[in-house]
Motif scaffolding. Structure first.
Motif, PDB file in Angstrom:
ATOM      1  N   MET A   1       4.672   3.878   2.614  1.00  0.00           N
ATOM      2  CA  MET A   1       5.124   4.679   1.469  1.00  0.00           C
ATOM      3  C   MET A   1       3.954   4.956   0.532  1.00  0.00           C
ATOM      4  O   MET A   1       3.220   4.045   0.155  1.00  0.00           O
ATOM      5  N   THR A   2       3.781   6.218   0.177  1.00  0.00           N
ATOM      6  CA  THR A   2       2.806   6.589  -0.833  1.00  0.00           C
ATOM      7  C   THR A   2       3.504   6.642  -2.187  1.00  0.00           C
ATOM      8  O   THR A   2       4.548   7.280  -2.332  1.00  0.00           O
ATOM      9  N   VAL A   3       2.962   5.968  -3.174  1.00  0.00           N
ATOM     10  CA  VAL A   3       3.573   5.897  -4.501  1.00  0.00           C
ATOM     11  C   VAL A   3       3.178   7.141  -5.286  1.00  0.00           C
ATOM     12  O   VAL A   3       1.992   7.403  -5.516  1.00  0.00           O
ATOM     13  N   ARG A   4       4.188   7.908  -5.697  1.00  0.00           N
ATOM     14  CA  ARG A   4       3.963   9.133  -6.469  1.00  0.00           C
ATOM     15  C   ARG A   4       3.865   8.763  -7.947  1.00  0.00           C
ATOM     16  O   ARG A   4       4.808   8.240  -8.526  1.00  0.00           O
ATOM     17  N   VAL A   5       2.704   9.051  -8.530  1.00  0.00           N
ATOM     18  CA  VAL A   5       2.375   8.551  -9.867  1.00  0.00           C
ATOM     19  C   VAL A   5       2.249   9.708 -10.855  1.00  0.00           C
ATOM     20  O   VAL A   5       1.678  10.759 -10.544  1.00  0.00           O
ATOM     21  N   GLY A   6       2.784   9.475 -12.064  1.00  0.00           N
ATOM     22  CA  GLY A   6       2.571  10.389 -13.168  1.00  0.00           C
ATOM     23  C   GLY A   6       1.804   9.705 -14.282  1.00  0.00           C
ATOM     24  O   GLY A   6       1.726   8.472 -14.337  1.00  0.00           O
ATOM     25  N   PHE A   7       1.229  10.508 -15.161  1.00  0.00           N
ATOM     26  CA  PHE A   7       0.504   9.982 -16.322  1.00  0.00           C
ATOM     27  C   PHE A   7       1.062  10.641 -17.582  1.00  0.00           C
ATOM     28  O   PHE A   7       1.182  11.869 -17.639  1.00  0.00           O
ATOM     29  N   VAL A   8       1.373   9.822 -18.585  1.00  0.00           N
ATOM     30  CA  VAL A   8       1.725  10.321 -19.908  1.00  0.00           C
ATOM     31  C   VAL A   8       0.613   9.899 -20.861  1.00  0.00           C
ATOM     32  O   VAL A   8       0.364   8.706 -21.044  1.00  0.00           O
ATOM     33  N   GLU A  26      -2.885   4.372  -1.376  1.00  0.00           N
ATOM     34  CA  GLU A  26      -1.442   4.176  -1.422  1.00  0.00           C
ATOM     35  C   GLU A  26      -0.802   4.857  -2.630  1.00  0.00           C
ATOM     36  O   GLU A  26       0.404   4.731  -2.856  1.00  0.00           O
ATOM     37  N   ALA A  27      -1.601   5.573  -3.421  1.00  0.00           N
ATOM     38  CA  ALA A  27      -1.089   6.268  -4.605  1.00  0.00           C
ATOM     39  C   ALA A  27      -1.460   7.744  -4.549  1.00  0.00           C
ATOM     40  O   ALA A  27      -2.485   8.125  -3.980  1.00  0.00           O
ATOM     41  N   SER A  80       9.431  14.125  -9.056  1.00  0.00           N
ATOM     42  CA  SER A  80       9.885  12.956  -8.296  1.00  0.00           C
ATOM     43  C   SER A  80       8.809  11.874  -8.395  1.00  0.00           C
ATOM     44  O   SER A  80       7.831  11.883  -7.646  1.00  0.00           O
ATOM     45  N   LEU A  81       8.991  10.951  -9.337  1.00  0.00           N
ATOM     46  CA  LEU A  81       7.985   9.926  -9.625  1.00  0.00           C
ATOM     47  C   LEU A  81       8.477   8.553  -9.207  1.00  0.00           C
ATOM     48  O   LEU A  81       9.629   8.180  -9.445  1.00  0.00           O
ATOM     49  N   ALA A 306       2.999  -3.442  -6.277  1.00  0.00           N
ATOM     50  CA  ALA A 306       4.229  -4.061  -6.764  1.00  0.00           C
ATOM     51  C   ALA A 306       5.382  -3.063  -6.703  1.00  0.00           C
ATOM     52  O   ALA A 306       6.504  -3.414  -6.312  1.00  0.00           O
ATOM     53  N   VAL A 307       5.100  -1.817  -7.087  1.00  0.00           N
ATOM     54  CA  VAL A 307       6.122  -0.778  -7.027  1.00  0.00           C
ATOM     55  C   VAL A 307       6.464  -0.444  -5.588  1.00  0.00           C
ATOM     56  O   VAL A 307       7.637  -0.350  -5.205  1.00  0.00           O
ATOM     57  N   ARG A 308       5.438  -0.266  -4.766  1.00  0.00           N
ATOM     58  CA  ARG A 308       5.664   0.115  -3.363  1.00  0.00           C
ATOM     59  C   ARG A 308       6.496  -0.911  -2.620  1.00  0.00           C
ATOM     60  O   ARG A 308       7.434  -0.573  -1.880  1.00  0.00           O
TER      61      ARG A 308
END
Length: 352
Positions: A1-8, A26-27, A80-81, A306-308
């Motif tokens: 699984m690739t973790v889809r990341v956003g930044f605020v 992995e991100a 989709s994050l 940890a998220v993945r």
């Protein structure tokens, strides 16, 4: 699984995270959010230029095409994050964290996690209620210095600690306002406080003398010098000495922490994000050990994994720990303002 990341928040500290997340296979950074889209675009261009030839082309391509939002709630709804990095100034916490929690998105938030302890506690409770991973940006916990310090100290009795943070007043206008930055210890020396809590003991009492000595020629409300007496739960005592007036230069000892224990003195020289030297002095002599690990990269990768994998134990600075560090730094500020010692447990108890 690739973790889809956003930044605020896509300013300076986000740039440092992006340089590391974009080299993690992995991100994948798929969305950005900032109140100033032009600043986000400037950060994107800078990071792409820095990582050209060192990060995978497909990861850089995703980042190059990531949409820039100005409203984090809309970003959470439209993208989709799997995870989000919250790189916010100290005064901007609250609504964004609750929106991420409502959307079910785990987050890593930069320190300080708030300027208000009840707010931080509510965020912590909301994370727990949703079963979400919440990480805080205390990168020193991920450095190889931590296991080395713990192994070196072993079960020795710690008598006292000395910690210093000497620097200049940052150029950001909001930093000069207490209600927006929290001041030097809440915003900056929080790293020293967290590391001391992590390797020595909980801090129970803070007693501070603070002053506004040199930075007063600018509109400034924060203390630019402070000396704090610390008492630990394990009986050790310590001092935390800070200033924002020595941009002209500092002695080496002013860049780190020192632990005086039974039979040895251990000094961690340098700040988070730097190569660090640990000096260990005993009756047999002096030894030096250099650690050049990238603790922010280790932190960011641990969060992604940890998220993945659904493994919150990989996060070494969970949000609830950051709340306790915040309590110590807010106790510091309260003591500086009142001239009285502050019990950290009382502060926590009054806001629980």
């Amino acid at each position: 699984m690739t973790v889809r990341v956003g930044f605020v928040g896509v300013g300076y500290i986000a740039k440092e995270h992006l340089k590391r997340v974009l080299t993690d296979p992995e991100a994948r950074v798929v969305a950005l959010c900032d109140t100033e889209p032009s600043a986000a675009e400037a950060t994107r261009a800078s990071v792409l230029d820095k990582l050209k030839g060192t990060a995978r082309d497909d990861l850089l391509a995703s980042f190059a095409q990531a949409p820039v939002h100005t409203n984090p709630v809309r970003m959470f709804q439209q993208e989709s994050l799997d995870a989000v990095f919250l790189c916010l100034p100290p005064f901007a916490h609250g609504d964004v964290e609750f929106a991420a929690i409502e959307a079910g998105i785990p987050f890593l938030v930069e320190k300080p996690v708030a300027l208000d302890l009840p707010l931080a506690q509510k965020i912590s409770s909301a994370l727990h209620a949703r079963g979400l991973i919440g990480a805080a940006g205390y990168q020193s916990r991920y450095s190889r210095i931590v296991p080395f310090v713990r192994e070196t100290l072993g079960d020795r009795t710690i008598a006292m600690t000395l910690a210093h943070r000497f620097t200049k007043l940052p150029p950001r206008e909001w930093y000069r306002h207490q209600s927006r930055s929290g001041g030097q210890v809440v915003e900056m020396a929080t790293h020293q406080v967290d590391l001391l809590r992590h390797v020595v003991s909980e801090i129970s009492t803070v007693y501070v003398s603070g002053g506004r000595r040199i930075a007063t020629h600018d509109p400034s409300e924060i203390f630019d010098v402070s000396v704090a007496s610390l008492t630990y739960d394990n009986g050790a005592v310590g001092s935390l000495v800070t200033n924002m007036v020595s941009g002209h230069g500092n002695p080496a000892y002013a860049r780190g922490i020192h632990v005086i224990a039974d039979g040895l003195t251990l000094s961690v020289l340098g700040h988070e994000g730097e190569s660090r030297t640990i000096e260990v002095v005993t009756a047999e002599g002096r030894q030096e050990h250099t650690f050049d690990d990238d603790s922010m990269a280790a932190q960011d990768r641990a969060f992604v994994r940890a998220v993945r994998d659904g493994r919150p134990e990989l996060v070494l600075a969970p949000y609830e720990e950051a709340v306790r560090t915040l309590a110590v730094t807010l106790a510091h500020q309260q003591s500086a303002e009142t001239g009285r010692p502050v019990q950290v447990s009382t502060l926590l108890g009054h806001t629980a």
